[in-house]
Design an enzyme around this catalytic site. Structure first.
Site, PDB file in Angstrom:
ATOM      1  N   LYS A  18       0.716  -1.288  -0.018  1.00 58.55           N
ATOM      2  CA  LYS A  18      -0.055   0.022   0.012  1.00 58.55           C
ATOM      3  C   LYS A  18       0.751   1.237  -0.012  1.00 58.55           C
ATOM      4  O   LYS A  18       0.230   2.336  -0.294  1.00 58.55           O
ATOM      5  CB  LYS A  18      -1.109   0.008   1.015  1.00 58.55           C
ATOM      6  CG  LYS A  18      -2.022  -1.011   0.903  1.00 58.55           C
ATOM      7  CD  LYS A  18      -3.204  -0.164   0.549  1.00 58.55           C
ATOM      8  CE  LYS A  18      -4.295  -0.963   0.232  1.00 58.55           C
ATOM      9  NZ  LYS A  18      -5.608  -0.469  -0.351  1.00 58.55           N
TER      10      LYS A  18
ATOM     11  N   ASP B 100      -8.559  -0.576   7.181  1.00 57.52           N
ATOM     12  CA  ASP B 100      -8.285  -1.845   7.668  1.00 57.52           C
ATOM     13  C   ASP B 100      -6.829  -2.223   8.134  1.00 57.52           C
ATOM     14  O   ASP B 100      -6.709  -3.294   8.375  1.00 57.52           O
ATOM     15  CB  ASP B 100      -9.061  -2.933   7.068  1.00 57.52           C
ATOM     16  CG  ASP B 100      -9.084  -2.766   5.801  1.00 57.52           C
ATOM     17  OD1 ASP B 100      -8.178  -2.447   4.973  1.00 57.52           O
ATOM     18  OD2 ASP B 100     -10.298  -2.778   5.228  1.00 57.52           O
TER      19      ASP B 100
HETATM   20  C1  LIG Z   1      -3.102  -6.811   1.544  1.00 56.82           C
HETATM   21  C2  LIG Z   1      -4.245  -6.226   0.723  1.00 56.82           C
HETATM   22  N1  LIG Z   1      -4.337  -6.710  -0.489  1.00 56.82           N
HETATM   23  C3  LIG Z   1      -5.284  -6.179  -1.263  1.00 56.82           C
HETATM   24  C4  LIG Z   1      -6.019  -5.240  -1.049  1.00 56.82           C
HETATM   25  C5  LIG Z   1      -7.314  -4.648  -1.783  1.00 56.82           C
HETATM   26  O1  LIG Z   1      -6.981  -3.423  -2.157  1.00 56.82           O
HETATM   27  P1  LIG Z   1      -8.367  -2.594  -2.690  1.00 56.82           P
HETATM   28  O2  LIG Z   1      -9.006  -2.366  -1.239  1.00 56.82           O
HETATM   29  O3  LIG Z   1      -8.011  -1.583  -3.402  1.00 56.82           O
HETATM   30  O4  LIG Z   1      -9.212  -3.595  -3.419  1.00 56.82           O
HETATM   31  C6  LIG Z   1      -5.899  -4.536   0.362  1.00 56.82           C
HETATM   32  C7  LIG Z   1      -6.736  -3.444   0.699  1.00 56.82           C
HETATM   33  O5  LIG Z   1      -6.412  -2.789   2.016  1.00 56.82           O
HETATM   34  C8  LIG Z   1      -4.913  -5.094   1.171  1.00 56.82           C
HETATM   35  O6  LIG Z   1      -4.548  -4.496   2.413  1.00 56.82           O
END
Ligand SMILES: Cc1ncc(COP(=O)(O)O)c(C=O)c1O
Length: 372
Positions: free
Chosen positions: A72, A98
């Site tokens: 992120k 989250d």
């Molecule tokens: C580890 C991880 N993978 C994938 C995602 C998915 O991203 P998005 O919310 O843009 O779909 C998140 C989102 O917080 C995440 O923390």
């Protein structure tokens, strides 16, 4: 709601402000200028591929990204960099999260010398809160679901004069989520030389885990823009209890899913899909499926206890979402139609992104110590 949806993708990138921002950004140049920048590893898992009877399996391991244990930071750092170029006097950033996005916003704010307030939804585990606080953020637990927490972050930012950096979009809030999606482009672009140096440099199938869908939309934009109709097949994976993209495909428009919002895949535990992501997702998704938590647990064990000579990968519950979807799709006799639609054979090369490491070590240890 059904367990999956087969979509007739148009393969045409919608033309709008979000896609223009992605197209006109060069986030990778900015990321390369950071002293902590390094491309994350691409790992080849031949043993796992043999087990599931496909050509090869590759995992891009984002747990190494910027020392943040998740991908992120790519989005938050680029968005904050661009926001401060236009408005350097901002004193405080704010977001709802989250876990991973909040840590990333806190990290990027700290690098920029700015204050940051992070709202977290109920059930956010202690280790993820501590990781955000360790970047100097004030963390406030709303004791509400993700969508309501986003609303609180929005309203409080407006009242206090803070700058909201949210990774989901809604009407009149699309510019910053577009910059975040532009920031994610870096790791798709990093992959190109890595894949082209492989003996068989072709990816046939990509699995993308989704919460609000910003990351999946960024990936889909990349694959459509780079490969057009020759793009790999794309599967979007969501938790059973928070499947907003699947619900939206079924409804034919963006909706909130039914579900308990109880899942170990905390990063994917979101409600309505991001407004500016939905059109992109529709244009380049072949299949979307929802999966039970057990598949995420199984995927974590598959990567932690390697097959044959494979390298060990430490992956978190949301990080393995794509692999978990693949396991569900390959092992469920009722999903033959999906395997046929995707044309999966013993030669298919599959790519996953491990988008986070073990960000909840207590649960991670529980999962790797329990046998299925
Ligand atoms: C580890 C991880 N993978 C994938 C995602 C998915 O991203 P998005 O919310 O843009 O779909 C998140 C989102 O917080 C995440 O923390």
């Amino acid at each position: 709601m059904n367990e999956y949806f087969i979509n007739n993708a148009t393969d045409t990138i919608p033309s709008n402000n979000t896609t223009n921002v992605i197209r006109n950004s060069k986030a990778i140049d900015y990321h390369r200028s950071l002293s902590v920048y390094q491309s994350t590893p691409l790992v080849s898992l031949n043993g796992l591929a043999r087990k599931y009877n496909v050509g090869n399996i590759f995992v891009k391991d984002e747990s190494y990204r910027f020392g943040l244990n998740a991908f992120k930071g790519l989005g938050a750092s680029y968005a904050i960099h661009k926001i401060l170029q236009d408005n350097p006097d901002i004193t405080t950033f704010c977001t709802a999260t989250d876990g991973n996005h909040g840590r990333a916003v806190a990290w990027a704010s700290r690098l920029a010398g700015k204050k940051v307030v992070v709202f977290v939804p109920k059930d956010t585990v202690e280790s993820r809160i501590k990781a955000i606080e360790s970047e100097g953020a004030v963390v406030i637990n709303t004791d509400l679901h993700y969508d309501e927490t986003c609303e609180i972050a929005r309203a409080t930012s407006l009242k206090e004069g803070w700058q909201l950096v949210q990774d989901t979009a809604w009407k009149d809030y699309e510019e910053i989520p577009a910059l975040i999606k532009a920031g994610y482009q870096t790791h798709f672009q990093e992959l190109e030389p890595e894949i082209h140096s492989l003996p068989n440099p072709k990816i046939d199938l990509v699995f993308l885990q989704a919460g609000v869908g910003s990351w999946a939309a960024s990936a889909i934009w990349y694959y459509l823009n780079r490969y057009g109709k020759n793009r790999p097949k794309i599967v979007v994976v969501e938790p059973n209890e928070a499947a907003g993209i699947l619900a939206s495909f079924e409804a034919g428009k963006r909706v909130s899913p039914d579900g308990t919002f109880k899942t170990i895949m905390a990063g994917l535990n979101c409600g309505i899909p991001s407004s500016s992501s939905w059109d992109i997702i529709k244009s380049g998704t072949d299949i979307t499926i929802k999966i039970k938590d057990e598949f995420a647990e199984q995927a974590i064990r598959e990567l932690y206890y390697p097959n044959g000579d494979d390298q060990r990968i430490v992956a978190g519950e949301s990080g393995v979402g794509g692999l978990a979807g693949f396991i569900a799709l390959m092992t469920n006799p009722d999903m033959q139609i999906l395997r046929d639609t995707l044309g999966i054979t013993t030669h298919t090369n599959v790519l996953f992104y491990n988008t986070e490491g073990a960000t909840d070590p207590i649960n991670f240890n529980k999962i790797i110590s329990s046998k299925p």
